[in-house]
Write a protein that holds these residues in place. Sequence first.
Motif, PDB file in Angstrom:
ATOM      1  N   MET A   1      53.894 -13.306  72.382  1.00 60.45           N
ATOM      2  CA  MET A   1      52.747 -12.669  73.004  1.00 60.45           C
ATOM      3  C   MET A   1      51.443 -13.032  72.279  1.00 60.45           C
ATOM      4  N   GLU A   2      51.558 -13.167  70.942  1.00 57.91           N
ATOM      5  CA  GLU A   2      50.370 -13.536  70.178  1.00 57.91           C
ATOM      6  C   GLU A   2      49.861 -14.918  70.572  1.00 57.91           C
ATOM      7  N   LEU A   3      50.796 -15.829  70.812  1.00 56.29           N
ATOM      8  CA  LEU A   3      50.434 -17.181  71.237  1.00 56.29           C
ATOM      9  C   LEU A   3      49.648 -17.136  72.547  1.00 56.29           C
ATOM     10  N   THR A   4      50.129 -16.349  73.479  1.00 52.69           N
ATOM     11  CA  THR A   4      49.461 -16.234  74.778  1.00 52.69           C
ATOM     12  C   THR A   4      48.065 -15.656  74.630  1.00 52.69           C
ATOM     13  N   LEU A   5      47.932 -14.617  73.833  1.00 52.35           N
ATOM     14  CA  LEU A   5      46.606 -14.004  73.633  1.00 52.35           C
ATOM     15  C   LEU A   5      45.645 -14.973  72.943  1.00 52.35           C
ATOM     16  N   THR A   6      46.162 -15.718  71.979  1.00 52.25           N
ATOM     17  CA  THR A   6      45.317 -16.722  71.321  1.00 52.25           C
ATOM     18  C   THR A   6      44.872 -17.777  72.318  1.00 52.25           C
ATOM     19  N   PHE A   7      45.812 -18.244  73.140  1.00 50.67           N
ATOM     20  CA  PHE A   7      45.464 -19.236  74.163  1.00 50.67           C
ATOM     21  C   PHE A   7      44.376 -18.699  75.090  1.00 50.67           C
ATOM     22  N   ILE A   8      44.561 -17.485  75.597  1.00 54.39           N
ATOM     23  CA  ILE A   8      43.589 -16.909  76.541  1.00 54.39           C
ATOM     24  C   ILE A   8      42.217 -16.786  75.889  1.00 54.39           C
ATOM     25  N   ARG A   9      42.190 -16.280  74.650  1.00 55.26           N
ATOM     26  CA  ARG A   9      40.920 -16.127  73.947  1.00 55.26           C
ATOM     27  C   ARG A   9      40.224 -17.479  73.763  1.00 55.26           C
ATOM     28  N   LEU A  10      40.963 -18.462  73.280  1.00 55.56           N
ATOM     29  CA  LEU A  10      40.387 -19.790  73.063  1.00 55.56           C
ATOM     30  C   LEU A  10      39.977 -20.467  74.371  1.00 55.56           C
ATOM     31  N   PHE A  11      40.797 -20.293  75.407  1.00 55.62           N
ATOM     32  CA  PHE A  11      40.501 -20.914  76.697  1.00 55.62           C
ATOM     33  C   PHE A  11      39.190 -20.386  77.275  1.00 55.62           C
ATOM     34  N   PHE A  12      39.037 -19.066  77.291  1.00 63.26           N
ATOM     35  CA  PHE A  12      37.810 -18.512  77.862  1.00 63.26           C
ATOM     36  C   PHE A  12      36.595 -18.815  76.994  1.00 63.26           C
ATOM     37  N   TRP A  13      36.771 -18.884  75.683  1.00 65.79           N
ATOM     38  CA  TRP A  13      35.662 -19.274  74.807  1.00 65.79           C
ATOM     39  C   TRP A  13      35.261 -20.721  75.098  1.00 65.79           C
ATOM     40  N   SER A  14      36.236 -21.591  75.281  1.00 56.90           N
ATOM     41  CA  SER A  14      35.953 -22.999  75.598  1.00 56.90           C
ATOM     42  C   SER A  14      35.243 -23.121  76.944  1.00 56.90           C
ATOM     43  N   ILE A  15      35.708 -22.381  77.934  1.00 62.40           N
ATOM     44  CA  ILE A  15      35.068 -22.403  79.254  1.00 62.40           C
ATOM     45  C   ILE A  15      33.626 -21.918  79.146  1.00 62.40           C
ATOM     46  N   TYR A  16      33.421 -20.876  78.339  1.00 55.05           N
ATOM     47  CA  TYR A  16      32.072 -20.361  78.119  1.00 55.05           C
ATOM     48  C   TYR A  16      31.171 -21.451  77.538  1.00 55.05           C
ATOM     49  N   LEU A  17      31.698 -22.206  76.584  1.00 59.58           N
ATOM     50  CA  LEU A  17      30.891 -23.245  75.936  1.00 59.58           C
ATOM     51  C   LEU A  17      30.559 -24.412  76.867  1.00 59.58           C
ATOM     52  N   ILE A  18      31.478 -24.752  77.759  1.00 58.15           N
ATOM     53  CA  ILE A  18      31.206 -25.888  78.650  1.00 58.15           C
ATOM     54  C   ILE A  18      30.746 -25.440  80.042  1.00 58.15           C
ATOM     55  N   ALA A  19      30.485 -24.156  80.195  1.00 58.95           N
ATOM     56  CA  ALA A  19      30.055 -23.623  81.487  1.00 58.95           C
ATOM     57  C   ALA A  19      28.848 -24.366  82.076  1.00 58.95           C
ATOM     58  N   PRO A  20      27.834 -24.715  81.282  1.00 64.79           N
ATOM     59  CA  PRO A  20      26.708 -25.449  81.887  1.00 64.79           C
ATOM     60  C   PRO A  20      27.140 -26.758  82.553  1.00 64.79           C
ATOM     61  N   LEU A  21      28.053 -27.470  81.923  1.00 66.31           N
ATOM     62  CA  LEU A  21      28.543 -28.720  82.502  1.00 66.31           C
ATOM     63  C   LEU A  21      29.348 -28.444  83.775  1.00 66.31           C
ATOM     64  N   LEU A  22      30.199 -27.438  83.738  1.00 72.12           N
ATOM     65  CA  LEU A  22      30.996 -27.084  84.920  1.00 72.12           C
ATOM     66  C   LEU A  22      30.104 -26.642  86.075  1.00 72.12           C
ATOM     67  N   VAL A  23      29.088 -25.866  85.760  1.00 69.09           N
ATOM     68  CA  VAL A  23      28.146 -25.413  86.797  1.00 69.09           C
ATOM     69  C   VAL A  23      27.390 -26.603  87.372  1.00 69.09           C
ATOM     70  N   PHE A  24      26.929 -27.513  86.503  1.00 67.55           N
ATOM     71  CA  PHE A  24      26.215 -28.701  86.982  1.00 67.55           C
ATOM     72  C   PHE A  24      27.075 -29.520  87.940  1.00 67.55           C
ATOM     73  N   LEU A  25      28.316 -29.805  87.544  1.00 67.00           N
ATOM     74  CA  LEU A  25      29.193 -30.598  88.406  1.00 67.00           C
ATOM     75  C   LEU A  25      29.488 -29.871  89.716  1.00 67.00           C
ATOM     76  N   SER A  26      29.654 -28.560  89.649  1.00 69.55           N
ATOM     77  CA  SER A  26      29.887 -27.779  90.871  1.00 69.55           C
ATOM     78  C   SER A  26      28.676 -27.816  91.797  1.00 69.55           C
ATOM     79  N   ILE A  27      27.492 -27.743  91.220  1.00 68.77           N
ATOM     80  CA  ILE A  27      26.264 -27.811  92.032  1.00 68.77           C
ATOM     81  C   ILE A  27      26.145 -29.179  92.694  1.00 68.77           C
ATOM     82  N   VAL A  28      26.483 -30.238  91.963  1.00 67.15           N
ATOM     83  CA  VAL A  28      26.448 -31.584  92.545  1.00 67.15           C
ATOM     84  C   VAL A  28      27.398 -31.650  93.744  1.00 67.15           C
ATOM     85  N   ILE A  29      28.589 -31.095  93.599  1.00 70.81           N
ATOM     86  CA  ILE A  29      29.560 -31.080  94.698  1.00 70.81           C
ATOM     87  C   ILE A  29      29.019 -30.296  95.883  1.00 70.81           C
ATOM     88  N   ILE A  30      28.435 -29.142  95.621  1.00 71.85           N
ATOM     89  CA  ILE A  30      27.896 -28.301  96.704  1.00 71.85           C
ATOM     90  C   ILE A  30      26.753 -29.012  97.421  1.00 71.85           C
TER      91      ILE A  30
END
Length: 117
Positions: A1-30
Amino acid sequence: MELTLTFIRLFFWSIYLIAPLLVFLSIVIIVLGQIVCHIEKWNKFDGLYWSFITATTVGYGDIRPLKKVSKALSVLIALVGLMLTGIMIAVTLNTTTIAFEKHVDKSAIEEVKGRFK
């Protein structure tokens, strides 16, 4: 369970950090999808739906461009979608690797590696 929680925490932190890039690419698609929507005279929602189905390379085929310019833009949408998907896969793999390194016994990993040599 600890592994899963660590993964979730790290995953959402990583998404938060690259959110501007993800938003930019999504806007280009839209935006490209709405341009195709205008050229093909589709309604706006169909253009949005089609652009993300094309970007994710699902391509149901229920809506498809008929004009050459629209087809060229659909290739561009697919390429941007591949970048977006590739980034998400890279983040997921990196996060998984880090989570495993934090929670898995290194001697057990070496033992398993030794079996496959």
